[in-house]
Design a protein around this motif. Structure first.
Motif, mmCIF file in Angstrom:
data_model
loop_
_atom_site.group_PDB
_atom_site.id
_atom_site.type_symbol
_atom_site.label_atom_id
_atom_site.label_comp_id
_atom_site.label_asym_id
_atom_site.label_seq_id
_atom_site.Cartn_x
_atom_site.Cartn_y
_atom_site.Cartn_z
ATOM 1 N N ARG A 101 0.827 -1.210 0.000
ATOM 2 C CA ARG A 101 0.000 0.000 0.000
ATOM 3 C C ARG A 101 0.862 1.261 0.000
ATOM 4 N NH1 ARG A 101 -4.827 -1.070 4.210
ATOM 5 N NH2 ARG A 101 -5.242 1.095 3.680
ATOM 6 N N PHE A 102 2.004 1.209 0.673
ATOM 7 C CA PHE A 102 2.943 2.330 0.660
ATOM 8 C C PHE A 102 3.466 2.548 -0.762
ATOM 9 C CE2 PHE A 102 7.483 3.507 0.731
ATOM 10 C CZ PHE A 102 7.357 4.812 1.177
ATOM 11 N N GLU A 103 3.852 1.483 -1.433
ATOM 12 C CA GLU A 103 4.370 1.588 -2.804
ATOM 13 C C GLU A 103 3.334 2.172 -3.765
ATOM 14 O OE1 GLU A 103 7.461 1.128 -3.937
ATOM 15 O OE2 GLU A 103 8.117 0.690 -1.889
ATOM 16 N N ARG A 104 2.047 1.939 -3.477
ATOM 17 C CA ARG A 104 0.965 2.493 -4.310
ATOM 18 C C ARG A 104 0.551 3.893 -3.838
ATOM 19 N NH1 ARG A 104 -1.252 -2.896 -3.409
ATOM 20 N NH2 ARG A 104 -2.772 -1.958 -2.010
ATOM 21 N N ASN A 105 1.301 4.466 -2.909
ATOM 22 C CA ASN A 105 0.988 5.785 -2.337
ATOM 23 C C ASN A 105 -0.371 5.838 -1.662
ATOM 24 O OD1 ASN A 105 3.437 7.117 -3.028
ATOM 25 N ND2 ASN A 105 2.705 7.260 -5.141
ATOM 26 N N GLU A 106 -0.793 4.729 -1.089
ATOM 27 C CA GLU A 106 -2.077 4.664 -0.377
ATOM 28 C C GLU A 106 -1.891 4.666 1.147
ATOM 29 O OE1 GLU A 106 -3.940 1.628 -3.729
ATOM 30 O OE2 GLU A 106 -3.771 0.965 -1.658
ATOM 31 N N PHE A 107 -0.660 4.543 1.597
ATOM 32 C CA PHE A 107 -0.402 4.289 3.012
ATOM 33 C C PHE A 107 0.911 4.979 3.389
ATOM 34 C CE2 PHE A 107 0.434 1.167 6.534
ATOM 35 C CZ PHE A 107 -0.793 1.250 7.164
ATOM 36 N N PRO A 108 0.861 6.110 4.074
ATOM 37 C CA PRO A 108 2.106 6.814 4.395
ATOM 38 C C PRO A 108 2.920 6.064 5.451
ATOM 39 C CG PRO A 108 0.255 7.902 5.445
ATOM 40 C CD PRO A 108 -0.319 6.797 4.599
ATOM 41 N N LEU A 109 4.204 5.982 5.223
ATOM 42 C CA LEU A 109 5.119 5.353 6.180
ATOM 43 C C LEU A 109 6.365 6.215 6.305
ATOM 44 C CD1 LEU A 109 5.007 1.621 4.979
ATOM 45 C CD2 LEU A 109 3.892 2.584 7.004
#
Length: 180
Positions: A101-109
């Protein structure tokens, strides 16, 4: 013959407000975990914690932290609650899913979390990860802060962090994290 039986704390609806009061006091730097445990007649299950990582914020950041990370299991009936100060929401998610989800810019980390999730994703189960903590040496990680002049998104410059020897995995620091 009497003995002390250990059981994991289960908080019911009547207890929520009382334990929220402890959390509020901790956020205000009042009271202590030891005092709360004594008042509530609790024994902290520190033997169930696995020491997983140690990170120190890079020099040059306006806020610096020296943080130790632990892993453990949570009882199925236990609800996680975020603190609403350092974290804005909570979710139970597998490391692989969080990274996807981070790689898809859906989940900030943030930087350290990305690394922690990558390491956790290598394990096939929670038990395997916990067993590894008993055997591994935990090295202190101190990322390097790199200031860029005009090379950021839209030519705005900015900062990046990376671990020594891992120059290929640089992370762009959000601007709000570099302000005092």
């Amino acid at each position: 013959m009497s003995y002390l039986r250990r059981q994991i704390l289960a908080i019911n609806e009547e207890d929520v407000a009382r334990f929220d009061g402890y959390r509020q006091a901790f956020n205000e730097r009042k009271g202590s975990l030891i005092e709360m445990a004594h008042t509530e007649n609790l024994r902290l299950a520190t033997d169930r914690l696995g020491y997983f990582a140690h990170w120190i914020t890079p020099e040059g950041m306006p806020k610096r932290f020296d943080t130790h990370f632990f892993i453990t299991t949570a009882p199925a009936e236990q609800q996680a609650a975020h603190d609403r100060l350092e974290t804005s929401e909570g979710i139970w998610i597998a490391p692989v899913e969080a990274l996807a989800r981070f790689e898809r810019n859906e989940f900030p980390l943030v930087f350290a979390t990305i690394y922690q999730l990558r390491e956790l994703a290598a394990f096939h189960s929670v038990e395997e990860a916990q067993e590894a903590t008993a055997m591994q040496h935990v090295a202190t990680r101190i990322p390097i802060l790199e200031q860029r002049a005009g090379g950021g998104a839209g030519g705005t410059g900015g900062a990046r962090v990376y671990l020594p020897g891992d120059d290929d995995n640089k992370w762009d620091v959000p601007e709000h994290m570099t302000r005092s």
